[in-house]
Motif scaffolding. Sequence first.
Motif, short mmCIF file in Angstrom:
data_model
loop_
_atom_site.label_atom_id
_atom_site.label_comp_id
_atom_site.label_asym_id
_atom_site.label_seq_id
_atom_site.Cartn_x
_atom_site.Cartn_y
_atom_site.Cartn_z
N LYS A 46 0.88 -1.17 -0.21
CA LYS A 46 0.44 0.07 -0.20
C LYS A 46 0.75 1.23 -0.11
O LYS A 46 0.27 2.29 -1.10
CB LYS A 46 -0.81 -0.09 1.22
N ALA A 47 2.18 1.51 0.89
CA ALA A 47 2.78 2.41 0.59
C ALA A 47 3.70 2.82 -0.37
O ALA A 47 3.31 3.67 -0.89
CB ALA A 47 4.40 2.15 1.32
N ALA A 48 3.37 1.00 -1.12
CA ALA A 48 4.76 1.79 -2.77
C ALA A 48 3.70 2.49 -3.38
O ALA A 48 4.13 2.84 -3.91
CB ALA A 48 4.74 0.30 -3.09
N GLN A 49 2.16 2.06 -3.62
CA GLN A 49 0.87 2.47 -4.37
C GLN A 49 0.58 3.78 -4.00
O GLN A 49 1.11 4.76 -5.27
CB GLN A 49 -0.14 1.66 -4.38
N VAL A 50 0.79 4.81 -2.43
CA VAL A 50 1.01 6.05 -2.51
C VAL A 50 2.10 5.81 -3.00
O VAL A 50 1.68 8.21 -3.59
CB VAL A 50 0.88 5.72 -0.79
N LYS A 55 3.91 11.07 -6.84
CA LYS A 55 4.78 11.32 -7.69
C LYS A 55 4.53 11.33 -9.31
O LYS A 55 4.75 12.51 -9.74
CB LYS A 55 5.35 9.72 -8.34
N ALA A 56 2.77 10.68 -9.26
CA ALA A 56 2.58 11.00 -10.41
C ALA A 56 2.09 11.76 -10.46
O ALA A 56 2.22 12.85 -11.09
CB ALA A 56 1.58 9.86 -10.89
N ALA A 57 1.16 12.07 -9.90
CA ALA A 57 0.76 13.97 -8.66
C ALA A 57 1.79 15.52 -8.95
O ALA A 57 1.49 16.37 -9.77
CB ALA A 57 -0.10 14.14 -7.89
N ILE A 58 2.60 14.93 -8.46
CA ILE A 58 3.97 15.96 -8.41
C ILE A 58 3.86 16.27 -9.54
O ILE A 58 4.47 17.31 -10.38
CB ILE A 58 4.96 15.61 -7.58
#
Length: 72
Positions: A46-50, A55-58
């Motif tokens: 779950k942490a890897a998904q977050v 990263k994608a949002a930034i």
Amino acid sequence: MKKVVIGLIIGVIVAFPLGYNFGRGVPLLTNPFARRSDLSGQVEQKAAQVVESTKAAIHKATAPERKELNKK
């Protein structure tokens, strides 16, 4: 009175596994004695998904600024 006691015993035998599964948040008719999955593995996944979604949002938010910097 005998029927009431037998009904209570059968009710407990049926209700306990259902309630246990409900409390764990798994489907009701699964095996309540089955081994649980690895919690640390789930947290890590779950942490890897977050991290990836962050990263994608930034990257998306800074794309216009990067375009301007590349033009100069």
